[in-house]
Design a protein around this motif. Structure first.
Motif, mmCIF file in Angstrom:
data_model
loop_
_atom_site.group_PDB
_atom_site.id
_atom_site.type_symbol
_atom_site.label_atom_id
_atom_site.label_comp_id
_atom_site.label_asym_id
_atom_site.label_seq_id
_atom_site.Cartn_x
_atom_site.Cartn_y
_atom_site.Cartn_z
ATOM 1 N N SER A 129 0.822 -1.203 0.000
ATOM 2 C CA SER A 129 0.000 0.000 0.000
ATOM 3 C C SER A 129 0.858 1.256 0.000
ATOM 4 O O SER A 129 1.938 1.279 0.582
ATOM 5 C CB SER A 129 -0.885 -0.005 1.245
ATOM 6 O OG SER A 129 -1.506 1.241 1.402
ATOM 7 N N ARG B 175 4.329 4.670 3.170
ATOM 8 C CA ARG B 175 3.008 5.134 3.610
ATOM 9 C C ARG B 175 3.007 6.620 3.996
ATOM 10 O O ARG B 175 2.120 7.073 4.708
ATOM 11 C CB ARG B 175 2.536 4.302 4.816
ATOM 12 C CG ARG B 175 2.483 2.791 4.590
ATOM 13 C CD ARG B 175 1.411 2.363 3.610
ATOM 14 N NE ARG B 175 0.079 2.812 3.954
ATOM 15 C CZ ARG B 175 -0.762 2.149 4.751
ATOM 16 N NH1 ARG B 175 -0.405 1.001 5.280
ATOM 17 N NH2 ARG B 175 -1.971 2.615 4.982
ATOM 18 N N LEU C 208 -0.939 7.275 6.157
ATOM 19 C CA LEU C 208 -1.399 6.862 7.481
ATOM 20 C C LEU C 208 -2.021 8.084 8.153
ATOM 21 O O LEU C 208 -1.315 9.065 8.432
ATOM 22 C CB LEU C 208 -0.214 6.325 8.299
ATOM 23 C CG LEU C 208 0.405 5.031 7.767
ATOM 24 C CD1 LEU C 208 1.752 4.752 8.448
ATOM 25 C CD2 LEU C 208 -0.554 3.848 7.967
ATOM 26 N N ALA D 240 -4.778 3.602 13.824
ATOM 27 C CA ALA D 240 -6.186 3.784 14.226
ATOM 28 C C ALA D 240 -6.307 3.898 15.745
ATOM 29 O O ALA D 240 -7.322 4.351 16.267
ATOM 30 C CB ALA D 240 -7.029 2.618 13.704
ATOM 31 N N ASP E 219 -1.930 0.119 9.697
ATOM 32 C CA ASP E 219 -3.272 0.726 9.709
ATOM 33 C C ASP E 219 -3.928 0.539 11.074
ATOM 34 O O ASP E 219 -4.500 1.476 11.636
ATOM 35 C CB ASP E 219 -4.155 0.074 8.628
ATOM 36 C CG ASP E 219 -3.759 0.556 7.235
ATOM 37 O OD1 ASP E 219 -3.355 1.727 7.104
ATOM 38 O OD2 ASP E 219 -3.842 -0.259 6.284
ATOM 39 N N GLU E 220 -3.804 -0.674 11.588
ATOM 40 C CA GLU E 220 -4.452 -0.988 12.863
ATOM 41 C C GLU E 220 -3.842 -0.161 13.994
ATOM 42 O O GLU E 220 -4.540 0.377 14.856
ATOM 43 C CB GLU E 220 -4.297 -2.496 13.103
ATOM 44 C CG GLU E 220 -5.106 -3.074 14.235
ATOM 45 C CD GLU E 220 -4.401 -2.911 15.574
ATOM 46 O OE1 GLU E 220 -5.119 -2.820 16.594
ATOM 47 O OE2 GLU E 220 -3.161 -2.841 15.624
ATOM 48 N N ASP F 235 1.457 -3.796 6.395
ATOM 49 C CA ASP F 235 0.566 -2.668 6.092
ATOM 50 C C ASP F 235 -0.691 -2.721 6.956
ATOM 51 O O ASP F 235 -1.138 -1.692 7.481
ATOM 52 C CB ASP F 235 0.176 -2.691 4.608
ATOM 53 C CG ASP F 235 1.240 -2.010 3.752
ATOM 54 O OD1 ASP F 235 1.813 -1.006 4.225
ATOM 55 O OD2 ASP F 235 1.504 -2.486 2.638
#
Ligand code: SAM
Length: 338
Positions: free
Chosen positions: A6, A65, A10, A310, A306-307, A302
């Motif tokens: 990706s 990212r 972010l 978040a 992302d996790e 990736d």
């Protein structure tokens, strides 16, 4: 077939884009600064520490990212074996334009050995920690350091073409009478200076209440002698800057206690063991070492990024605790990287 890696930016739940990664490349240090470490620190076994290749892979994923700035720190980054190989390797992202800045924070003790190589690898600025210009006090603060060696390191950085920013931790009753002298040294040598408030991180041998000096008090004192003009410019870090009109120099203040700097936070921190801290002042983290050690391709990495992003919290709230109380953040600064 694997999905292509990706390149999506972010962005955390508060709309802050993550563009700045600090990487602690080792928890080890050749100094034992009183506000940072206990004298008898236990360091991590090697197997727990990320290899240089793992650091490169993680940093490169962040760059893909949207990370534009990487700061290597520690511990003392220049005591990590092979550090220059890592800097050279990450330098490819400077050459490609993907990365805007690769820099490091150092105590300066090994800078004379590495300054030319750092410049050749694309580093243009370094932060060097220097709390005092008094040799005896220097050894009292760092326990194991020698001022002369660090001053040589600072001179070598300048000679190599590196822009130097001096970081001075303001310590009540220790170096607070030297701020003007440090400003004069910085002006004379053409270095920038930033003052840092002590942060309640990690068990140390002394009492932090005794060391804590609010920078608001330092500023008020400087204002009796100098005209300070607030500057809007930021460097992507947590410092706020003023210009000292009488000398023309810039002075930075990092005030995690008297002023929360979270609203514009674009940073995350990777520890030497591959734990990603989304906030310096909070305990929540993501284990990226487990991901890189179990997945050869970057799709899982990736997803882990992302996790983690978040979960980036809105902010932190440091409070200096009373004598005997536990530090606000149990891990040492050398773990998360300053
Ligand atoms: N060894 C390198 C150095 O000396 O700069 C990099 C790591 S050191 C942890 C990074 C910065 O954090 C140094 O400027 C140090 O003075 C600062 N620091 C360490 N512990 C601190 C604390 N409890 N509060 C404020 N600053 C701290």
């Amino acid at each position: 077939m694997h999905a292509p890696p990706s390149s999506a930016p972010l962005i955390d739940p508060f709309g802050r884009r993550i563009t700045y990664l600090r990487v602690s490349v080792t928890d080890r240090c050749d100094f034992r600064c009183v506000y940072c470490m206990a004298e008898d620190m236990t360091f991590l076994p090697k197997s727990e520490v990320l290899s240089l290749e793992e650091i490169d892979r993680l940093a490169s994923a962040f760059i893909r990212r949207g990370t534009r700035k990487i700061r290597l720190t520690g511990g003392e980054p220049l005591v990590r074996r092979g550090i220059i190989d890592l800097v050279r390797s990450l330098g490819r992202h400077l050459a490609s334009g993907a990365l805007e800045e690769l820099t490091l924070t150092s105590n300066g003790s090994q800078m004379a050995r590495f300054a030319d190589d750092l410049f050749a690898a694309g580093v243009r600025r370094v932060n060097i920690s220097l709390d005092t210009l008094d040799a005896e006090k220097f050894t009292a603060i760092t326990r194991w350091g020698r001022l002369g060696q660090v001053l040589e390191g600072i001179a070598a950085a300048k000679a190599a073409g590196l822009k130097v920013k001096l970081n001075m931790v303001a310590l009540a009753g220790t170096d607070d009478d030297e701020i003007e002298a440090m400003l004069a040294f910085a002006a004379r040598e053409g270095h920038d200076l930033t003052l840092i408030e002590t942060m309640p991180m990690g068990e140390i041998d002394g009492d932090r209440m005794d060391q804590y000096l609010p920078l608001s008090a330092v500023r008020a004192r400087l204002e009796q002698r100098f005209t300070l003009t607030d500057l809007a410019a930021r460097t992507g870090g947590p410092a706020r800057y003023v210009r000292i009109e009488e000398t023309g120099q810039t002075l930075g203040f990092i005030t995690p206690l008297t002023h929360n700097f979270c609203e514009s936070c674009n940073r995350v921190r990777l520890t030497a063991t591959g734990q990603l801290y989304m906030c310096l002042g909070q305990e929540d983290r993501a284990d990226l070492r487990a991901v890189v050690r179990t997945h050869a391709d970057d799709a899982a990495l990736d997803a882990a990024l992302d996790e983690a992003i978040a979960r980036k919290p809105k902010g932190h709230d440091f409070v200096i605790e009373r004598r005997g109380a536990r530090p606000a953040v149990p891990r040492h600064m050398s773990v998360t990287g300053g």
